[in-house]
Enzyme design. Structure first.
Site, PDB file in Angstrom:
ATOM      1  N   CYS A  97      -0.179  29.563 -17.876  1.00 48.51           N
ATOM      2  CA  CYS A  97       1.113  29.986 -17.848  1.00 48.51           C
ATOM      3  C   CYS A  97       1.285  30.288 -19.294  1.00 48.51           C
ATOM      4  O   CYS A  97       0.256  30.104 -20.207  1.00 48.51           O
ATOM      5  CB  CYS A  97       2.080  28.754 -17.648  1.00 48.51           C
ATOM      6  SG  CYS A  97       1.969  28.009 -16.215  1.00 48.51           S
TER       7      CYS A  97
HETATM    8  N1  GLN Z   1      -0.164  23.089 -13.883  1.00 45.84           N
HETATM    9  C1  GLN Z   1       0.972  23.817 -14.074  1.00 45.84           C
HETATM   10  C2  GLN Z   1       1.250  24.290 -12.747  1.00 45.84           C
HETATM   11  O1  GLN Z   1       0.541  24.543 -11.741  1.00 45.84           O
HETATM   12  C3  GLN Z   1       1.020  24.706 -15.293  1.00 45.84           C
HETATM   13  C4  GLN Z   1      -0.131  25.703 -14.983  1.00 45.84           C
HETATM   14  C5  GLN Z   1      -0.285  26.776 -16.171  1.00 45.84           C
HETATM   15  O2  GLN Z   1      -0.071  26.570 -17.425  1.00 45.84           O
HETATM   16  N2  GLN Z   1      -0.961  27.727 -15.896  1.00 45.84           N
HETATM   17  O3  GLN Z   1       2.432  24.482 -12.710  1.00 45.84           O
END
Ligand code: GLN
Length: 248
Positions: A2
């Site tokens: 993210c």
């Molecule tokens: N693990 C978290 C989710 O799936 C954040 C994912 C990320 O940072 N890409 O929402």
């Protein structure tokens, strides 16, 4: 992984963060520059929350890619705020793609985002989770690592921890329970921004009366400064401090 950002300062249009700059969050949703933790695009939902005056933040989350929301550009161009937290999501494998799994997570004026992954989820952090009130566990925003991290941070805030202590405390206990986790956390209450770098990129840009913290710089302004890995950043519109977190 993210991408997220938080802004505090004199009011700006949301579009100045989400759409207008060359590498605005919408651009980072389909063409991120530094996905060092894996993933290619941030297409599994997005969220933005903003505060106006003394009112509680308004939050807008969707399960679709930011770039595909036809209503958002006009909304963002017509809305100004001095406190914004926004995120685009790349769901970790096995985690659901739902609106409520997208940051910002919120309670009152608190807004939270997590960029990363909790290794060994969910078994690695089951013991940590068991310390939470049952009501918090059965009302998690979503069955995801990020939603649990928010519940852990919120629990500490409710108990009276300072924001920096809440963030650093949850990071330390998650590091211990789930080694190798990536834990870029981001929290604001409208007065200050608390952010960590633990496995992902983060940059900060200040002006005379504002601070913007973002996973990736939104433009080529030389004022952007990268935050080294494993640091805690505490910022207000006029002050920024970064301190080492120490090794896990
Ligand atoms: N693990 C978290 C989710 O799936 C954040 C994912 C990320 O940072 N890409 O929402």
């Amino acid at each position: 992984m993210c991408r997220h950002l938080a802004y505090l300062g004199s009011p700006i249009r949301l579009s100045a963060l989400l759409h207008d700059p060359p590498h605005a969050l919408s651009h980072q949703s389909w063409a991120p520059a530094d996905m060092r933790g894996g993933g290619t695009v941030n297409a599994d939902g997005f969220g933005v929350a903003w505060t106006q005056g003394d009112a509680e933040p308004v939050r807008y989350r969707r399960a679709q890619p930011l770039w595909s929301d036809a209503a958002l550009p006009a909304l963002a161009a017509a809305t100004s705020s001095g406190c914004v937290l926004a995120a685009v999501r790349s769901a970790t494998e096995g985690m659901p793609v739902t609106e409520t799994a997208a940051a910002p997570f919120q309670e009152g004026r608190w807004l939270f985002s997590h960029n990363g992954v909790v290794r060994g989820w969910p078994a690695s952090v089951a013991k940590l989770a068991s310390r939470l009130p049952t009501t918090d566990l059965i009302t998690l925003d979503a069955p995801t690592d990020s939603a649990l991290l928010w519940a852990l941070v919120r629990d500490r805030l409710r108990a009276g921890d300072t924001p920096a202590d809440a963030i650093a405390g949850v990071l330390a206990e998650t590091d211990a329970a789930a080694p190798g986790s990536r834990l870029n956390l981001l929290l604001t209450d409208g007065d200050q921004i608390i952010a960590t770098t633990a496995g992902h990129s983060l940059s900060v840009r200040t002006t005379a009366d504002s601070v913007l913290v973002a996973s990736e710089p939104l433009d080529d302004d030389p004022a952007w400064t990268p935050v080294p890995d494993r640091h805690l950043l505490i910022a207000t519109p006029t002050t920024v401090t970064t301190t080492p977190l120490g090794r896990p």
